[in-house]
Design an enzyme around this catalytic site. Structure first.
Site, mmCIF file in Angstrom:
data_model
loop_
_atom_site.group_PDB
_atom_site.id
_atom_site.type_symbol
_atom_site.label_atom_id
_atom_site.label_comp_id
_atom_site.label_asym_id
_atom_site.label_seq_id
_atom_site.Cartn_x
_atom_site.Cartn_y
_atom_site.Cartn_z
ATOM 1 N N GLU A 18 22.179 92.768 93.036
ATOM 2 C CA GLU A 18 20.649 92.715 93.973
ATOM 3 C C GLU A 18 19.852 93.524 93.204
ATOM 4 O O GLU A 18 18.592 93.206 93.257
ATOM 5 C CB GLU A 18 21.174 93.303 95.299
ATOM 6 C CG GLU A 18 20.215 93.610 96.197
ATOM 7 C CD GLU A 18 19.248 92.169 96.625
ATOM 8 O OE1 GLU A 18 19.641 91.117 96.174
ATOM 9 O OE2 GLU A 18 18.252 92.268 97.142
ATOM 10 N N LYS A 20 8.812 82.672 100.081
ATOM 11 C CA LYS A 20 9.862 83.496 101.226
ATOM 12 C C LYS A 20 10.783 82.716 101.667
ATOM 13 O O LYS A 20 11.847 83.102 102.083
ATOM 14 C CB LYS A 20 8.813 84.172 102.091
ATOM 15 C CG LYS A 20 9.391 85.070 103.101
ATOM 16 C CD LYS A 20 9.978 86.375 102.379
ATOM 17 C CE LYS A 20 10.975 87.304 103.259
ATOM 18 N NZ LYS A 20 11.771 88.077 102.381
ATOM 19 N N LYS A 24 16.113 92.211 92.126
ATOM 20 C CA LYS A 24 14.975 92.418 92.741
ATOM 21 C C LYS A 24 13.994 92.973 91.410
ATOM 22 O O LYS A 24 12.714 92.444 91.617
ATOM 23 C CB LYS A 24 15.029 94.075 93.489
ATOM 24 C CG LYS A 24 15.529 94.304 94.798
ATOM 25 C CD LYS A 24 14.993 93.464 95.756
ATOM 26 C CE LYS A 24 15.045 91.920 95.905
ATOM 27 N NZ LYS A 24 15.912 91.495 96.889
ATOM 28 N N TRP A 78 3.103 74.604 98.559
ATOM 29 C CA TRP A 78 4.011 75.034 97.501
ATOM 30 C C TRP A 78 4.484 73.949 96.978
ATOM 31 O O TRP A 78 5.402 73.250 97.573
ATOM 32 C CB TRP A 78 5.084 75.818 98.033
ATOM 33 C CG TRP A 78 5.860 76.389 97.030
ATOM 34 C CD1 TRP A 78 5.715 77.676 96.636
ATOM 35 C CD2 TRP A 78 7.212 76.280 96.510
ATOM 36 N NE1 TRP A 78 6.562 78.155 95.684
ATOM 37 C CE2 TRP A 78 7.640 77.138 95.574
ATOM 38 C CE3 TRP A 78 8.188 75.073 96.781
ATOM 39 C CZ2 TRP A 78 8.748 76.986 94.835
ATOM 40 C CZ3 TRP A 78 9.205 74.979 95.675
ATOM 41 C CH2 TRP A 78 9.788 76.049 94.798
ATOM 42 N N HIS A 85 33.897 92.736 77.857
ATOM 43 C CA HIS A 85 34.191 91.255 77.762
ATOM 44 C C HIS A 85 33.087 90.552 77.171
ATOM 45 O O HIS A 85 32.957 89.123 77.173
ATOM 46 C CB HIS A 85 34.795 90.710 78.729
ATOM 47 C CG HIS A 85 35.972 91.496 79.211
ATOM 48 N ND1 HIS A 85 37.198 91.312 78.682
ATOM 49 C CD2 HIS A 85 36.194 92.329 80.164
ATOM 50 C CE1 HIS A 85 38.196 92.103 79.381
ATOM 51 N NE2 HIS A 85 37.782 92.684 80.439
ATOM 52 N N GLU A 144 12.593 89.387 90.079
ATOM 53 C CA GLU A 144 11.971 88.282 90.718
ATOM 54 C C GLU A 144 10.699 89.090 90.787
ATOM 55 O O GLU A 144 9.525 88.085 91.055
ATOM 56 C CB GLU A 144 12.479 88.108 92.119
ATOM 57 C CG GLU A 144 12.611 89.297 93.038
ATOM 58 C CD GLU A 144 13.299 88.813 94.309
ATOM 59 O OE1 GLU A 144 13.296 87.644 94.649
ATOM 60 O OE2 GLU A 144 13.985 89.594 95.065
ATOM 61 N N ASN A 190 5.403 69.840 105.516
ATOM 62 C CA ASN A 190 6.342 70.788 104.795
ATOM 63 C C ASN A 190 7.663 70.062 104.430
ATOM 64 O O ASN A 190 8.048 69.153 105.382
ATOM 65 C CB ASN A 190 6.576 71.888 105.380
ATOM 66 C CG ASN A 190 5.424 72.991 105.603
ATOM 67 O OD1 ASN A 190 4.451 72.758 105.081
ATOM 68 N ND2 ASN A 190 5.847 73.877 106.463
ATOM 69 N N GLY A 191 8.020 70.035 103.188
ATOM 70 C CA GLY A 191 9.368 69.460 103.140
ATOM 71 C C GLY A 191 9.271 68.190 102.056
ATOM 72 O O GLY A 191 8.154 68.254 101.084
ATOM 73 N N CYS A 223 5.923 76.116 101.928
ATOM 74 C CA CYS A 223 4.495 75.563 102.671
ATOM 75 C C CYS A 223 4.474 76.239 104.051
ATOM 76 O O CYS A 223 5.485 76.264 104.695
ATOM 77 C CB CYS A 223 4.653 74.243 102.778
ATOM 78 S SG CYS A 223 5.130 73.415 101.234
ATOM 79 N N ARG A 281 4.931 83.464 102.503
ATOM 80 C CA ARG A 281 6.019 82.472 102.194
ATOM 81 C C ARG A 281 5.811 81.765 100.830
ATOM 82 O O ARG A 281 6.800 81.310 100.238
ATOM 83 C CB ARG A 281 5.737 81.125 103.183
ATOM 84 C CG ARG A 281 5.999 81.603 104.444
ATOM 85 C CD ARG A 281 5.645 80.613 105.538
ATOM 86 N NE ARG A 281 6.464 79.390 105.647
ATOM 87 C CZ ARG A 281 7.481 79.218 106.487
ATOM 88 N NH1 ARG A 281 7.766 80.145 107.118
ATOM 89 N NH2 ARG A 281 7.918 78.051 106.300
HETATM 90 C C1 F6R Z 1 15.336 87.631 97.092
HETATM 91 C C2 F6R Z 1 15.113 86.704 98.297
HETATM 92 C C3 F6R Z 1 15.764 85.385 98.082
HETATM 93 C C4 F6R Z 1 16.411 85.084 99.660
HETATM 94 C C5 F6R Z 1 16.997 83.619 99.536
HETATM 95 C C6 F6R Z 1 17.681 83.250 100.594
HETATM 96 O O1 F6R Z 1 14.900 88.733 97.189
HETATM 97 O O2 F6R Z 1 14.565 86.987 99.165
HETATM 98 O O3 F6R Z 1 16.914 85.453 97.192
HETATM 99 O O4 F6R Z 1 17.499 86.053 99.831
HETATM 100 O O5 F6R Z 1 15.987 82.862 99.209
HETATM 101 O O6 F6R Z 1 16.896 83.300 102.043
HETATM 102 P P1 F6R Z 1 17.327 83.439 103.364
HETATM 103 O O7 F6R Z 1 18.135 84.929 103.524
HETATM 104 O O8 F6R Z 1 15.973 83.523 104.267
HETATM 105 O O9 F6R Z 1 18.176 82.506 103.791
#
Ligand code: F6R
Length: 614
Positions: A487, A609, A491, A75, A510, A494, A101-102, A2, A27
């Site tokens: 990672e 985000k 990527k 959100w 395994h 997501e 928010n929250g 949010c 976000r």
């Molecule tokens: C993946 C991504 C998330 C963040 C995670 C932590 O591309 O962006 O997995 O890495 O939500 O976010 P931060 O780094 O802002 O604590």
């Protein structure tokens, strides 16, 4: 997650609010709304499911005039994404509007009490409970709005950033925060409010940051007042931020993600600027230098992080154990905070977070501090909650990351971790000066090396076309590049919504090898390091089972090339920095596959985000 924007002053509020909401779109959200008080004193609330552009269409022809307003992107947490659950919510009498928010964890208890007092609810949200509680307290106690907010928040359990306006009070916004970001931009006779300073940077560079348990009383043309929930006056925490608008725009790229991938030569320059002396190849990090004793005496270092930041932390573990010989543990912040971990006073806890607002990581920081550990932050967002809650830290300085999928923050985090490891290694004398300087030189050359790896863009785009219709992927790597494989898989899943899993290459035998067939592409990271030959053998095992291999290999490596179906050939650097280089073609591959699949790359479904709730 949010987003909040607010304005009170002499300008038309709505254009400022909508522009701010657009800057917060990254976000992630599912609905949007605004509340404005017009010159006749009417409080108008407009909200709908969908994007900010849908809200703009909805506003067409309506009266959204006024010099004060609050706006929100939601959100969903309580109640489905819908018009009625969108914010702002207004109180039963229509006098007070609120954005939130929250999560208010005890909203059911509060709601039942309000129902008994004759309140009815239009939405399924916890936020509507809060606005009615404020109204109820205001009437019952015959008090002013800020006092009603304070008393209501004293009853609320959970996380929040809220902004409240009231009909008949057209010069005032009340804002408050608890574990959710909130910043107030200070102008001349006007104030701006947001969950992220970047969304209001067009108007001011001076920002007051609210701390947990603080309430801001924001009156046009009057000094800002901050109080605690205990009704004590708080000091203003004002910071001057230099952020340029161009840093927030796409700069000719079709998506923020692609722009951010291509920015990496520059973001790494910013990240190491002033921290490595090019003449002596010595690293100088004030956070480590000022807290030398803590690192020298550390019995253990514990990284706490989520998602991509957790993957970067796994690389940090290799760096620190290899170069500094300090035992390291890497914890998911969400698990750490709830599993009664053993934390000792000589532990150093390093919290890693791009946004600096991730609720679980923030809670892990608080837990570690309470247990007496020294807590260090590796954040990107300057002035963020985690940056402020930690004892010290190092910013990664890669600029605002707007694409939901983290790219430049990951490489910035690894770069900072390498510098931290070198700074500690120097103090501890755990590696030779020559080795230290060789790594520091490779760090200084990293921007050039990244430029070269970005030349694979077109080739990776073509390769990605071939694999756009795969339903599953496996990513394999070892050592420093096992986290890079994780990672790469994250990527891909997501933003393209393709199922992908990362494994240490040797784990194949395994279990996961059972999955291999012609339909299951495997991305293998087989760059020169001490497990290189073993990884090439793993590739042979996959080939023998009919699997298709895309191998990320060193330029000109004809040996590994023989065992792969497709190769992405990249320049090399010091083994311990290879994750920075390897991750870039994997970012590009995820990007292009998602684009070919027609996905919303910058705002993938269901993702936010900044994950400011648990
Ligand atoms: C993946 C991504 C998330 C963040 C995670 C932590 O591309 O962006 O997995 O890495 O939500 O976010 P931060 O780094 O802002 O604590």
């Amino acid at each position: 997650m949010c987003g909040i924007v607010g304005y009170v002053g002499y300008r038309e509020a709505c254009p400022i609010l909508l522009k701010g909401l657009k800057r917060l779109e990254y976000r992630g959200y599912d609905s949007a709304g605004v509340a404005v008080i017009n010159k006749d004193g009417n409080l108008n609330v407009y909200k709908c499911k969908g994007k900010v552009s849908s809200l703009e269409e909805f506003l067409d022809g309506k009266d959204y005039s006024g010099n004060i307003g609050i706006a929100h992107t939601r959100w969903a947490t309580h109640g489905e994404p819908s018009d009625r659950n969108a914010h702002p919510h207004y109180s039963q009498s229509g006098q007070i509007a609120l954005i939130h928010n929250g999560i208010i964890e005890n909203f059911r208890v509060l709601k039942d009490a309000l129902i008994q007092n004759g309140y009815q609810f239009k939405s399924s949200t916890d936020s509507e409970v809060l606005v009615n509680l404020i109204e109820y307290i205001r009437k019952e106690n015959d008090c002013c709005l800020s006092e009603a907010v304070r008393l209501a928040l004293k009853q609320a359990v959970g996380a929040y950033a809220i902004a409240v306006i009231e009909k008949g009070n057209p010069d005032q916004i009340i804002a408050a925060r608890q574990s959710s970001p909130m910043v107030i931009g200070i102008g001349e006779g006007e104030y701006f409010l947001s969950s992220d300073a970047a969304s209001i940077i067009d108007y001011t560079n001076d920002f007051a940051y609210l701390n947990d348990g603080e309430i801001a009383i924001i009156n046009k043309n009057k000094p800002l007042e901050i109080k605690t929930l205990e009704n004590e006056t708080s000091n203003l925490d004002i910071r001057h931020l230099e952020l340029s608008i161009s840093q927030l725009e796409k700069g000719g790229y079709p998506h923020f993600m692609l722009k951010e991938i291509h920015e990496q030569p520059n973001t790494i320059i910013d990240c190491i600027r002033g921290r490595i002396n090019p003449d002596t190849a010595e690293v100088k990090l004030s956070g480590v230098e000022l807290n030398k004793d803590k690192f020298l005496q550390a019995g253990r270092i514990i990284f706490v992080a989520c998602g991509t930041s957790w993957h970067a932390s796994l690389i940090g573990e290799h760096l620190i154990e290899n170069l500094c010989r300090i035992p390291v543990e890497v914890e998911y912040a969400s698990e750490f905070r709830y599993r009664n971990p053993i934390i000792r006073s000589n532990d150093v806890v390093i919290a890693v977070s791009q946004s600096g607002e991730t609720a679980d990581t923030l809670a892990a920081v608080e837990l570690a501090r309470k247990a007496g550990a020294f807590v260090y932050g590796i954040c990107n967002a300057v002035g963020s909650s985690i940056a402020r809650a930690t004892d010290s830290g190092t910013y990664i300085h890669v600029g605002p990351e707007i694409g939901v999928a983290s790219t430049k923050a990951f490489t910035g985090q690894v770069t900072v971790m390498a510098m931290i490891a070198l700074a500690i290694a120097k103090e501890k004398g755990t590696i030779s000066t020559e080795r230290r300087q060789a790594i520091a030189k490779s760090l200084l050359e990293l921007p050039q090396t990244i430029k070269k790896v970005l030349e694979t863009d077109k080739m990776v785009a073509d390769l990605s076309k071939i694999f756009t219709y795969a339903h599953n992927f496996i990513y394999l790597g070892r050592g420093y590049n096992y986290p890079t494989a994780l990672e790469g898989a994250l990527k891909l899943k997501e933003i393209s919504y393709i199922h992908a899993e990362g494994y240490p290459a040797a784990e194949m035998k395994h279990g996961p090898i059972a999955l291999i067939d012609a339909e299951m592409p495997t991305v293998v990271i087989a760059v020169p390091d001490h497990t290189y030959e073993k990884t090439v053998s793993n590739m042979e095992e996959i080939k023998a089972r009919g699997g298709k291999i895309i191998a990320v290999i060193a330029q000109g490596d004809s040996h590994a090339r023989k065992s792969a179906d497709y190769t992405i050939e990249i320049p090399t650097t010091d083994e311990c920095l290879m994750p920075v280089i390897v991750s870039i073609p994997l970012q590009l591959m995820a990007y292009y596959i998602a684009v070919y699949k027609g996905r919303n790359v910058d705002q993938p479904r269901n993702l936010a985000k900044s994950v400011t709730v648990e």
